[in-house]
Scaffold this motif. Structure first.
Motif, mmCIF file in Angstrom:
data_model
loop_
_atom_site.group_PDB
_atom_site.id
_atom_site.type_symbol
_atom_site.label_atom_id
_atom_site.label_comp_id
_atom_site.label_asym_id
_atom_site.label_seq_id
_atom_site.Cartn_x
_atom_site.Cartn_y
_atom_site.Cartn_z
ATOM 1 N N PRO A 19 -4.214 -5.989 -3.698
ATOM 2 C CA PRO A 19 -4.115 -4.854 -4.618
ATOM 3 C C PRO A 19 -2.834 -4.875 -5.447
ATOM 4 C CG PRO A 19 -3.494 -4.174 -2.424
ATOM 5 C CD PRO A 19 -3.921 -5.611 -2.306
ATOM 6 N N LEU A 20 -2.935 -4.268 -6.617
ATOM 7 C CA LEU A 20 -1.765 -4.019 -7.459
ATOM 8 C C LEU A 20 -1.457 -2.531 -7.566
ATOM 9 C CD1 LEU A 20 -2.145 -6.526 -10.441
ATOM 10 C CD2 LEU A 20 -0.263 -6.418 -8.794
ATOM 11 N N ALA A 21 -2.492 -1.711 -7.407
ATOM 12 C CA ALA A 21 -2.318 -0.257 -7.551
ATOM 13 C C ALA A 21 -1.338 0.258 -6.497
ATOM 14 C CB ALA A 21 -3.669 0.446 -7.406
ATOM 15 N N GLY A 22 -0.346 0.978 -6.949
ATOM 16 C CA GLY A 22 0.607 1.612 -6.047
ATOM 17 C C GLY A 22 1.752 0.736 -5.587
ATOM 18 N N VAL A 23 1.721 -0.563 -5.899
ATOM 19 C CA VAL A 23 2.769 -1.457 -5.413
ATOM 20 C C VAL A 23 4.134 -1.074 -5.975
ATOM 21 C CG1 VAL A 23 3.598 -3.839 -5.485
ATOM 22 C CG2 VAL A 23 1.203 -3.380 -4.990
ATOM 23 N N SER A 358 12.439 -13.078 1.877
ATOM 24 C CA SER A 358 12.348 -11.620 1.722
ATOM 25 C C SER A 358 10.910 -11.117 1.646
ATOM 26 C CB SER A 358 13.093 -11.190 0.458
ATOM 27 O OG SER A 358 12.402 -11.617 -0.711
ATOM 28 N N LEU A 359 9.942 -12.008 1.453
ATOM 29 C CA LEU A 359 8.562 -11.575 1.208
ATOM 30 C C LEU A 359 7.820 -11.190 2.471
ATOM 31 C CD1 LEU A 359 7.260 -14.183 -1.410
ATOM 32 C CD2 LEU A 359 8.606 -12.113 -1.786
ATOM 33 N N TYR A 360 8.078 -11.848 3.579
ATOM 34 C CA TYR A 360 7.140 -11.820 4.705
ATOM 35 C C TYR A 360 7.133 -10.488 5.436
ATOM 36 C CZ TYR A 360 6.872 -16.655 3.529
ATOM 37 O OH TYR A 360 6.688 -17.827 2.814
ATOM 38 N N GLN A 361 5.953 -9.856 5.355
ATOM 39 C CA GLN A 361 5.702 -8.590 6.007
ATOM 40 C C GLN A 361 4.626 -8.787 7.075
ATOM 41 O OE1 GLN A 361 7.778 -5.898 4.864
ATOM 42 N NE2 GLN A 361 8.624 -7.731 3.911
ATOM 43 N N ALA A 362 4.048 -7.697 7.559
ATOM 44 C CA ALA A 362 3.139 -7.771 8.704
ATOM 45 C C ALA A 362 1.863 -8.540 8.407
ATOM 46 C CB ALA A 362 2.801 -6.365 9.193
ATOM 47 N N ASN A 363 1.434 -8.605 7.141
ATOM 48 C CA ASN A 363 0.203 -9.315 6.805
ATOM 49 C C ASN A 363 0.284 -9.829 5.370
ATOM 50 O OD1 ASN A 363 -0.578 -7.115 5.051
ATOM 51 N ND2 ASN A 363 -1.294 -6.028 6.856
ATOM 52 N N TRP A 368 2.060 -9.890 -0.266
ATOM 53 C CA TRP A 368 1.762 -9.930 -1.694
ATOM 54 C C TRP A 368 2.453 -8.777 -2.426
ATOM 55 C CZ3 TRP A 368 -0.053 -11.830 -6.153
ATOM 56 C CH2 TRP A 368 -0.517 -10.936 -7.127
ATOM 57 N N GLY A 369 2.348 -7.585 -1.871
ATOM 58 C CA GLY A 369 2.995 -6.430 -2.500
ATOM 59 C C GLY A 369 4.494 -6.592 -2.589
ATOM 60 N N ARG A 370 5.108 -7.116 -1.519
ATOM 61 C CA ARG A 370 6.554 -7.335 -1.563
ATOM 62 C C ARG A 370 6.911 -8.409 -2.594
ATOM 63 N NH1 ARG A 370 10.579 -6.015 1.829
ATOM 64 N NH2 ARG A 370 9.460 -4.037 1.687
ATOM 65 N N GLY A 371 6.049 -9.413 -2.749
ATOM 66 C CA GLY A 371 6.304 -10.439 -3.756
ATOM 67 C C GLY A 371 6.314 -9.865 -5.160
ATOM 68 N N VAL A 372 5.346 -8.994 -5.460
ATOM 69 C CA VAL A 372 5.311 -8.352 -6.774
ATOM 70 C C VAL A 372 6.574 -7.519 -6.989
ATOM 71 C CG1 VAL A 372 4.082 -6.673 -8.206
ATOM 72 C CG2 VAL A 372 2.789 -8.339 -6.850
ATOM 73 N N GLN A 373 6.954 -6.757 -5.966
ATOM 74 C CA GLN A 373 8.153 -5.919 -6.082
ATOM 75 C C GLN A 373 9.406 -6.771 -6.294
ATOM 76 O OE1 GLN A 373 7.873 -3.943 -2.327
ATOM 77 N NE2 GLN A 373 6.357 -2.447 -3.021
ATOM 78 N N ALA A 412 21.052 3.153 -2.347
ATOM 79 C CA ALA A 412 20.580 4.480 -2.727
ATOM 80 C C ALA A 412 19.140 4.449 -3.228
ATOM 81 C CB ALA A 412 21.494 5.073 -3.796
ATOM 82 N N LEU A 413 18.730 3.347 -3.842
ATOM 83 C CA LEU A 413 17.426 3.292 -4.503
ATOM 84 C C LEU A 413 16.354 2.540 -3.728
ATOM 85 C CD1 LEU A 413 18.650 2.529 -8.144
ATOM 86 C CD2 LEU A 413 17.914 4.730 -7.220
ATOM 87 N N ILE A 414 16.739 1.652 -2.827
ATOM 88 C CA ILE A 414 15.758 0.760 -2.220
ATOM 89 C C ILE A 414 14.767 1.504 -1.340
ATOM 90 C CG2 ILE A 414 16.949 0.157 -0.065
ATOM 91 C CD1 ILE A 414 16.264 -2.832 -0.874
ATOM 92 N N GLY A 415 15.155 2.667 -0.834
ATOM 93 C CA GLY A 415 14.228 3.457 -0.025
ATOM 94 C C GLY A 415 13.065 4.013 -0.826
ATOM 95 N N ARG A 416 13.220 4.169 -2.121
ATOM 96 C CA ARG A 416 12.137 4.695 -2.953
ATOM 97 C C ARG A 416 11.115 3.624 -3.285
ATOM 98 N NH1 ARG A 416 13.373 8.731 -7.547
ATOM 99 N NH2 ARG A 416 11.249 9.203 -6.895
ATOM 100 N N ASN A 417 11.574 2.413 -3.508
ATOM 101 C CA ASN A 417 10.695 1.254 -3.637
ATOM 102 C C ASN A 417 11.584 0.020 -3.663
ATOM 103 O OD1 ASN A 417 8.909 -0.882 -4.827
ATOM 104 N ND2 ASN A 417 7.479 0.827 -4.935
ATOM 105 N N TYR A 418 11.097 -1.040 -3.039
ATOM 106 C CA TYR A 418 11.899 -2.257 -2.926
ATOM 107 C C TYR A 418 12.294 -2.808 -4.298
ATOM 108 C CZ TYR A 418 13.308 -6.898 -1.372
ATOM 109 O OH TYR A 418 14.024 -8.048 -1.126
ATOM 110 N N TRP A 419 11.392 -2.708 -5.273
ATOM 111 C CA TRP A 419 11.709 -3.285 -6.583
ATOM 112 C C TRP A 419 12.870 -2.552 -7.235
ATOM 113 C CZ3 TRP A 419 11.917 -1.040 -11.352
ATOM 114 C CH2 TRP A 419 11.272 0.194 -11.532
ATOM 115 N N LEU A 420 12.948 -1.239 -7.005
ATOM 116 C CA LEU A 420 14.019 -0.460 -7.618
ATOM 117 C C LEU A 420 15.367 -0.844 -7.029
ATOM 118 C CD1 LEU A 420 14.338 1.764 -9.737
ATOM 119 C CD2 LEU A 420 14.189 3.449 -7.899
#
Length: 577
Positions: A19-23, A358-363, A368-373, A412-420
């Protein structure tokens, strides 16, 4: 609770949609976003400013290794935080030592990348197995990977490690300092989060007229999400309170409040959410811990806490086994990223290596979502660097201050989204490379963009190639654990007088097993190349488990709200918060 799905076929779709929605959607900031942000500034500033005064900013990479340890363990009680921070400092220095020794013995870039990938895999495995929390393995990998490519001699290593150790001691002191003012801050926050989650669950169930499944599919899914969030928050609160064996009056009062959240989780339709919200607000304030009157249930629950504290801890090696696919993905992905970067002639292959790590998450879906971010954040971050670089190049003091500002902004910002957060991390990392000497901004930007794309692509390729086909097996194991825990509670419920604390200890073990089951199912749902998940069995196990939890609450005695209503002469029928 979500409705049961039709009986699955023997195999799920081999490839699930990514998915891309919400990432990139921004979330709510953490309650304590400012704590890691201020801590890292307080930890980084004194060493860097000292080096600036001495004219030795070229040594800042080594002090940064120790200073960045201040980012860890902000959600842990201070007794546990002291131990965790010490382990982080030792792990940081250990990784740095391996990197510096390797750099002093060889300049072969392929060997350096290989060692860096191996270190990244070890750091990933240990951080996930110990559940050390954010920022996880990424900071450790950043320091060790960058150090591999720093010119080094064996004679210099003791001095460089001493700088890192001194900064690490200072970071430990910075991390522990808030305990002098608010010694139970982490426990209070964890309890408040559990109470807030329980209040939200009670409110959602109240909107459905007390029917746990709700009048419609959408409402049922909302209740299921709220219940899972409450169970996780309650479990996290107990984990925080049990992180240290010291039982003080304040901690016992907090335990009683977590019991109230447990009651709301088990009987949401009979729970008024307003007192829970009020207690949560008071806990976040600076006043005393609010008291929750429930003598009978509280005494039994505290006995259960004593029993759980006496239980042996789960060995580390048993937690490493399920992480093998993630560790292997990290090793292969980081090595591949570094090798491709070298083949392309990029001067800093460790940036590609760190991006992959930095990408590898639980699945795969979360990876993929972390890679986009990561890609979006880094691309925006290099634009920020392009704008800041002329100012930072004016004076060394301005360079240090810009790095401090980006340190603060990242946390300060990373908690809102990793990309930020990455928007600040990227210019900070680029500026750190200029502590030794000023470099061409255009060259740095080009290499950073290239390494980001290479690292993200290589990391995703490794995530797809290294399968986790045992994910479904782990769901089966989690289901078995829930069924066993449920059976134990059911047997204790049939006994007229269970051993003191036995029922409450079994209750908490079942709650923990349910949380683990939900996390395991969520992780397996985002994997490729595996058998279909036993969705119907999962639904039935969760329903049975939560019914059993509710039965233990009823066994403890009258619901707190019912007891209060009897004291005031009011009836509870039809009353809802």
């Amino acid at each position: 609770m979500s409705s049961a799905t039709p009986a699955p076929t023997s195999w799920a779709p081999r490839v699930r949609r990514l998915p891309l929605a919400g990432v990139l959607r921004l979330g709510r900031a953490s309650d304590i976003w400012f704590k890691p942000a201020l801590s890292v500034v307080a930890s980084v500033a004194p060493p860097n400013l000292t080096l600036l005064a001495l004219g030795r900013l070229d040594l800042a990479m080594y002090t940064m290794a120790g200073s960045l340890c201040a980012l860890y363990a902000h959600n842990k009680p201070y007794a546990a935080r002291a131990r965790v921070l010490l382990r982080v400092v030792l792990g940081m220095i250990g990784g740095l030592a391996v990197a510096l020794v390797t750099a002093s013995l060889t300049t072969n870039a392929v060997v350096l990348v290989t060692v860096g990938a191996g270190l990244a895999a070890v750091q990933k495995g240990l951080c996930d197995a110990t559940r050390i929390g954010p920022p996880g393995n990424v900071v450790l990998t950043f320091i060790s990977s960058a150090s591999l490519f720093a010119p080094q001699t064996l004679a210099q290593i003791p001095g460089h490690l001493a700088l890192a150790a001194a900064a690490g001691i200072w970071a430990w002191l910075v991390g522990m300092a808030p305990g002098l003012v608010r010694p139970y801050g982490p426990e209070r926050r964890a309890t408040a989060q559990a109470l807030d989650a329980a209040a939200a669950y009670a409110a959602v169930c109240g909107a459905g007229d007390g029917d746990v499944h709700g009048p419609g599919v959408a409402h049922g899914h909302a209740q299921a999400r709220a219940r899972a969030a409450t169970a996780a928050a309650v479990h996290a609160a107990w984990q925080t309170l049990l992180a240290t064996g010291t039982r003080t009056t304040t901690r016992r009062s907090l335990e009683r409040l977590v019991v109230r959240a447990e009651v709301a989780l088990a009987a949401p339709a009979d729970t008024d959410p307003e007192p829970l919200r009020t207690w949560a607000r008071e806990l976040r304030g600076g006043g005393p811990v609010p008291r929750a009157d429930d003598p009978a249930g509280a005494v039994a629950e505290l006995l259960g806490v004593d029993a759980q504290l006496a239980a042996p801890a789960r060995p580390l090696w048993t937690r490493l086994g399920p992480l093998a696919p993630l560790v292997l993905r990290t090793a292969i992905g980081c090595a591949l990223a570094g090798y491709v970067s070298l083949a392309l002639g990029v001067g800093r292959p460790y940036w590609a290596l760190v991006t992959a790590a930095s990408l590898y998450q639980a699945n795969i879906a979360l990876t993929w979502g972390r890679g986009v971010q990561r890609v979006v954040g880094n691309l925006v971050g290099v634009l920020v660097f392009a704008g800041v670089a002329p100012l930072a190049h004016t004076r060394p003091a301005v360079l240090v201050l810009c790095c401090l500002a980006f340190n603060f902004g990242a946390e300060a910002l990373i908690g809102r989204n990793y990309w930020l957060g990455s928007v600040c991390v990227t210019p900070m990392a680029l500026l750190i490379t200029e502590f030794a000497r000023t470099q061409q901004a255009g060259e740095l930007i080009t290499e950073r963009v290239a390494d980001t794309l290479v690292g993200a692509l290589a990391g995703l390729v490794a995530a797809v190639v290294v399968t986790n086909r045992r994910a479904t097996d782990r769901v089966e194991e989690a289901l078995t654990a829930v069924e066993r825990a449920c059976g134990r509670v059911a047997r204790l419920l049939t006994e007229p007088a269970p051993a003191p604390g036995a029922l409450d200890s079994a209750h908490r073990a079942l709650a923990a097993a349910l949380v683990e089951l939900r996390a395991t199912v969520d992780a397996a749902s985002g994997e490729w190349w595996q058998r279909a998940l036993p969705q119907e069995r999962v639904v039935l196990a969760e329903q049975s488990g939560h019914r059993t939890l509710a039965a233990t609450v009823r066994r403890r005695g009258p619901h707190p709200r019912q007891a209060a209503d009897r004291r005031t002469g009011r009836k509870t029928e039809g009353v809802r918060g």
